[in-house]
Scaffold this motif. Sequence first.
Motif, mmCIF file in Angstrom:
data_model
loop_
_atom_site.group_PDB
_atom_site.id
_atom_site.type_symbol
_atom_site.label_atom_id
_atom_site.label_comp_id
_atom_site.label_asym_id
_atom_site.label_seq_id
_atom_site.Cartn_x
_atom_site.Cartn_y
_atom_site.Cartn_z
ATOM 1 N N THR A 111 3.037 7.643 -0.648
ATOM 2 C CA THR A 111 1.756 7.643 0.055
ATOM 3 C C THR A 111 0.638 7.982 -0.926
ATOM 4 O OG1 THR A 111 2.147 9.937 0.669
ATOM 5 C CG2 THR A 111 2.695 8.283 2.310
ATOM 6 N N ARG A 112 0.954 7.819 -2.181
ATOM 7 C CA ARG A 112 0.029 8.181 -3.240
ATOM 8 C C ARG A 112 -1.335 7.504 -3.076
ATOM 9 N NH1 ARG A 112 1.097 5.711 -9.159
ATOM 10 N NH2 ARG A 112 -1.030 5.989 -9.947
ATOM 11 N N TRP A 113 -1.315 6.186 -2.722
ATOM 12 C CA TRP A 113 -2.578 5.435 -2.679
ATOM 13 C C TRP A 113 -3.453 5.886 -1.532
ATOM 14 C CZ3 TRP A 113 -2.841 4.051 -7.257
ATOM 15 C CH2 TRP A 113 -1.697 3.619 -7.937
ATOM 16 N N TYR A 114 -2.780 6.340 -0.464
ATOM 17 C CA TYR A 114 -3.568 6.861 0.655
ATOM 18 C C TYR A 114 -4.223 8.171 0.262
ATOM 19 C CZ TYR A 114 -1.845 3.171 3.626
ATOM 20 O OH TYR A 114 -1.596 1.948 4.146
ATOM 21 N N ALA A 115 -3.480 8.971 -0.485
ATOM 22 C CA ALA A 115 -4.048 10.235 -0.957
ATOM 23 C C ALA A 115 -5.228 9.954 -1.882
ATOM 24 C CB ALA A 115 -2.977 11.061 -1.666
ATOM 25 N N GLU A 116 -5.039 8.996 -2.795
ATOM 26 C CA GLU A 116 -6.136 8.698 -3.723
ATOM 27 C C GLU A 116 -7.340 8.125 -2.999
ATOM 28 O OE1 GLU A 116 -5.422 6.742 -7.337
ATOM 29 O OE2 GLU A 116 -3.784 8.094 -7.913
ATOM 30 N N ASN A 141 -5.745 -1.580 -1.278
ATOM 31 C CA ASN A 141 -4.666 -1.936 -0.357
ATOM 32 C C ASN A 141 -4.598 -0.993 0.810
ATOM 33 O OD1 ASN A 141 -3.452 -4.125 -1.220
ATOM 34 N ND2 ASN A 141 -1.709 -3.142 -2.192
ATOM 35 N N ALA A 142 -4.652 0.300 0.478
ATOM 36 C CA ALA A 142 -4.504 1.314 1.511
ATOM 37 C C ALA A 142 -5.630 1.213 2.534
ATOM 38 C CB ALA A 142 -4.475 2.700 0.873
ATOM 39 N N ILE A 143 -6.867 1.157 2.017
ATOM 40 C CA ILE A 143 -7.989 1.117 2.957
ATOM 41 C C ILE A 143 -7.985 -0.199 3.737
ATOM 42 C CG2 ILE A 143 -9.695 0.290 1.264
ATOM 43 C CD1 ILE A 143 -10.418 2.743 4.094
ATOM 44 N N SER A 144 -7.589 -1.306 3.054
ATOM 45 C CA SER A 144 -7.521 -2.602 3.741
ATOM 46 C C SER A 144 -6.503 -2.566 4.865
ATOM 47 C CB SER A 144 -7.148 -3.702 2.753
ATOM 48 O OG SER A 144 -8.163 -3.854 1.798
ATOM 49 N N THR A 145 -5.366 -1.919 4.583
ATOM 50 C CA THR A 145 -4.333 -1.811 5.620
ATOM 51 C C THR A 145 -4.867 -1.054 6.825
ATOM 52 O OG1 THR A 145 -2.669 -1.808 3.885
ATOM 53 C CG2 THR A 145 -1.969 -1.062 6.060
ATOM 54 N N ILE A 146 -5.604 0.014 6.538
ATOM 55 C CA ILE A 146 -6.178 0.780 7.649
ATOM 56 C C ILE A 146 -7.166 -0.087 8.435
ATOM 57 C CG2 ILE A 146 -7.655 2.735 8.236
ATOM 58 C CD1 ILE A 146 -6.383 4.243 5.921
ATOM 59 N N ILE A 147 -8.035 -0.786 7.699
ATOM 60 C CA ILE A 147 -9.048 -1.611 8.367
ATOM 61 C C ILE A 147 -8.391 -2.641 9.284
ATOM 62 C CG2 ILE A 147 -10.739 -3.440 8.012
ATOM 63 C CD1 ILE A 147 -11.693 -2.065 5.583
ATOM 64 N N ILE A 148 -7.396 -3.344 8.757
ATOM 65 C CA ILE A 148 -6.836 -4.434 9.547
ATOM 66 C C ILE A 148 -6.077 -3.884 10.753
ATOM 67 C CG2 ILE A 148 -4.557 -4.859 8.512
ATOM 68 C CD1 ILE A 148 -5.963 -7.866 8.306
ATOM 69 N N THR A 149 -5.477 -2.730 10.581
ATOM 70 C CA THR A 149 -4.806 -2.116 11.731
ATOM 71 C C THR A 149 -5.825 -1.753 12.799
ATOM 72 O OG1 THR A 149 -3.310 -1.153 10.115
ATOM 73 C CG2 THR A 149 -3.107 -0.369 12.368
ATOM 74 N N VAL A 150 -6.924 -1.113 12.361
ATOM 75 C CA VAL A 150 -7.961 -0.720 13.317
ATOM 76 C C VAL A 150 -8.542 -1.952 14.000
ATOM 77 C CG1 VAL A 150 -10.275 0.264 13.536
ATOM 78 C CG2 VAL A 150 -8.539 1.424 12.161
ATOM 79 N N SER A 169 0.839 -1.204 0.000
ATOM 80 C CA SER A 169 0.000 0.000 0.000
ATOM 81 C C SER A 169 0.874 1.254 0.000
ATOM 82 C CB SER A 169 -0.939 -0.007 1.203
ATOM 83 O OG SER A 169 -0.221 0.233 2.396
ATOM 84 N N PHE A 170 2.162 1.079 0.327
ATOM 85 C CA PHE A 170 3.103 2.211 0.280
ATOM 86 C C PHE A 170 4.020 2.146 -0.931
ATOM 87 C CE2 PHE A 170 2.046 2.098 4.817
ATOM 88 C CZ PHE A 170 1.697 3.423 5.006
ATOM 89 N N ASN A 171 3.711 1.203 -1.848
ATOM 90 C CA ASN A 171 4.559 1.064 -3.027
ATOM 91 C C ASN A 171 3.979 1.923 -4.161
ATOM 92 O OD1 ASN A 171 6.332 0.277 -4.952
ATOM 93 N ND2 ASN A 171 5.758 -1.892 -4.967
ATOM 94 N N ALA A 172 4.857 2.667 -4.809
ATOM 95 C CA ALA A 172 4.381 3.603 -5.825
ATOM 96 C C ALA A 172 3.742 2.904 -7.025
ATOM 97 C CB ALA A 172 5.531 4.493 -6.268
ATOM 98 N N SER A 173 4.255 1.717 -7.379
ATOM 99 C CA SER A 173 3.775 1.068 -8.593
ATOM 100 C C SER A 173 2.344 0.581 -8.452
ATOM 101 C CB SER A 173 4.677 -0.124 -8.938
ATOM 102 O OG SER A 173 3.942 -1.053 -9.710
ATOM 103 N N PRO A 174 1.494 0.872 -9.410
ATOM 104 C CA PRO A 174 0.113 0.393 -9.334
ATOM 105 C C PRO A 174 0.010 -1.107 -9.606
ATOM 106 C CG PRO A 174 0.459 1.590 -11.371
ATOM 107 C CD PRO A 174 1.742 1.715 -10.590
ATOM 108 N N PHE A 175 1.063 -1.718 -10.120
ATOM 109 C CA PHE A 175 1.000 -3.143 -10.453
ATOM 110 C C PHE A 175 1.819 -3.979 -9.485
ATOM 111 C CE2 PHE A 175 0.646 -0.606 -14.362
ATOM 112 C CZ PHE A 175 -0.692 -0.821 -14.600
#
Lengths: 338, 261, 287
Positions: free
Chosen positions: B47-52, B234-243, B32-38
């Motif tokens: 942190t692009r994906w978190y921004a998006e 990925n980003a939102i999933s990471t947040i969910i699992i952390t919470v 989720s912190f990796n710049a590549s979309p693939f």
Amino acid sequence: MSRVDVTAVTKHFGTSKALDDVSITFDDGGFFALLGPSGSGKTTLLRTIAGFHFPDSGSIRIGEREVQRVPVEKRDIGMMFQNYALFPNMSVADNIGFGLRVRKVGAAEERRRVAEALELVQLGHLGQRRPSQLSGGQRQRVALARAIVTRPRVLLLDEPLSALDKTLRVDMQLELRRIQREVGITTIFVTHDQEEALTLSDRIGILKDGRIVQVGPPREVYERPVDAFAASFLGEANWLPPSRVAGLELPCRSGAGSFAVRPEALSVATVPAPGKNAIQGRMSQHVFAGAMATCLVDIDGSYWKVIARDRDIPQIAPGADVWLSWSAADTIAVPTPA
Amino acid sequence: MRRPLLPVLGRLWLALILVFLYAPIMVMAAMSFNASPFYQLPFSFSTRWYAEMAGNPQIITAALRSVSIALVVTLIATALGTAASIALFRYDFRGKKVLQLLLFPPIAIPWLITGTAMLIFFFAIGLGRGTPAVIIGHVALALPYVIVTVTARLSSFDITLEEAARSMGAGGWTVLRRVTLPWIAPGMVAGALFAFAVSFDQFVVSYFLSQPGDSTLPVLIYTAIRKGFTPEINAISTIIITVSMAIMFIATRYSRFGGER
Amino acid sequence: MAEITATGDRRRLIAMLSPAYLWLTVAVFLPLSAMLFFSVLTALPQDGPDWSLTLQNYRLFLTDPVYATLLWKSLQLGLTVTVICILIGYPCALVLARTIRGRARETLFLLVILPFWSNSLVRIFSWAIVLRGNGVLELGLNAVLPFDVSLNLMFTTHAVVIGLVHSYLPYVILTSYLALQAIDDDIIDAARSIGAGTLTILWRLLLPLSLPGLLAGAVLVFVPVVGSFMEPRILGGRMGTYYGTVIEDQFVAVYNWPLGAALSFILLAVVLLILTLTSPILRKARL
């Protein structure tokens, strides 16, 4: 059957010293009680002999064999636990036969010896029961049978009677002694119950802070304690205040600093008994307890306890002056001040 | 100090299992912190994906909806569950065993069955899909957890405390408020956290009960995964699992669930 | 605990219990019973007046082998996942409960069960990232190993099994651990004192004494795996058609609700049968 020698054993748990240079010999076929307050190291000593702990230094011999590095399952011991620790998933017969099966004695031999052990503890008819279907006393007997059926070289008992109520406990004490004599096995027995230790054992070892304080036959330890701790721990002791020592006939033991008298050695009267040691005090309380009675007598602000047959204690009003008398030979002398 | 059974191998095994349990989660979090979309390597931090994600109104609405549903569910389930636990603890009556047994179907029956059954039933009574249906379903799933947790706490409650309070003249309500509730408070907190987690993480029942276009976060993620996912998920999933892990960590602290000695 | 005596007590009892149980009735028990009713309808009443009773949906299950085959496939999946969970999880519980002491044990136990309480969908999704072709696992292995490997695990039965094991493994560990740590240390000491070695203790004492816990864990894994649909969908791709996914389809894609209800009800019957058969074990495990 073997004698057990513990030589200079020291054991630490973390930074605390559980056993401090302990040396003690358990005679072949003897019944030995280890006595001490909690934290004195008595259970640690027993479990070190069993092999649950290895000593940091020192040696342990069972018979001719050095065992201080041998794990428990290879030491050929029998052990009984405070809560019996019967295997709940096995019948009584399987519990007793467990050690035999581990030793691969064969089915027929196992059956024979289990039956024999059940007879010995008088539970011949209960072999197929589950431990949960037995009474406390019966579980006790199964645990004993399981511990001795493999004919171990030494039997270790960790407060085995403490979970029983008083009457049953006295019965089991006699029973334990009978079986121990019959089998002739060297037995080491941990207890905090001094009366039990006195009743059951040939020899007693008193421990304190991981050290052996005194070892000897029960009567000797009771009558001739080596120090104030032993005197107070095994039985009760009334300590003689130094100011009252003058004029009494006291034993001359080298270095003796303190003197004490057992409650049952004292007699109470309005006059001192002739030819005996006597001190004056003030009657405080007379507690009737059936055949026996206890009275408390105020000697310079501390209470002396007297235990006697009730009829031997005269009716004296609290607050009145009384004399406590005892034979000079009953005086206990210990080196360190109490 | 007993000699451990095969200690080294055992610990290695335990370590491997922890790797198995956590590695994929870690990978997901890292990606989720990796710049590549693939998901291409080498890794380059961004942190692009978190921004998006933060700029994606669908995700944000769904997240807010999930949280508000979970809060409502927590409130209802904790209140009803605590009342039921106290009643089950305090009184002896015929049918009590049956009532306790009835707590298990919502836990033990696969949510697929419960969820589809709810869907059919709610349509039959005219309620249909939507947030009210989701809340009703979630509360039912959360209730057994609350009751079990609060009951566990109550089992160490000394009923003579209530009797003592009464003997001093306290009425039923005062006894409840001043004696019983303070004692079970940790159990209630743990039960509430369980309830929140059950609702917030619930996918299956929400999936069948929520209105399309009006979905909770897990439902949105499921749909997104099936469409071909993007790293925002990925980003939102990471947040969910952390919470949800943080919530459960606190809940287990409160309830001492298993494993104390 | 008080026996109910006064009417006031009875009123209070009902006031405290009924909200929770009414809620459970409306949201769980009525729907489950209603499902039986809907499964024998030709169409849903809310869709129009043209509906009648029929056993067609159940007949379909018996005549069209697709459904029975898929149910069998799901049961097999359940069995596979359960067995793997036991083989992996029981030794882990054993290590946790019997060889690790004190605070370390509490922390490790918490670490093991924590993922279990976190979002299962997200955890399955994380496996999708790890297992996909050219994914992290493959890249990682190729970076370490001298030869090239191509795993192609994604969208296979293996992927589904891995994901499900990951989801449900903590159940087995949890229940086995609780059973194992309840075993009195003295019992193990007693066995050692009369000569039992590690394997004897494991085989004759630890395993039999913790069996109810282990089996309870197995049931708790098996039942939800048989009813799983999200995991096969995400990780199984085309290989991921199971009984659960067919039920899902009836409700979200095909819109044949009566058939979905019938299939769900058959699954419920299977689940209840399993739970009933194993309830003595579950009760013995005191969960």
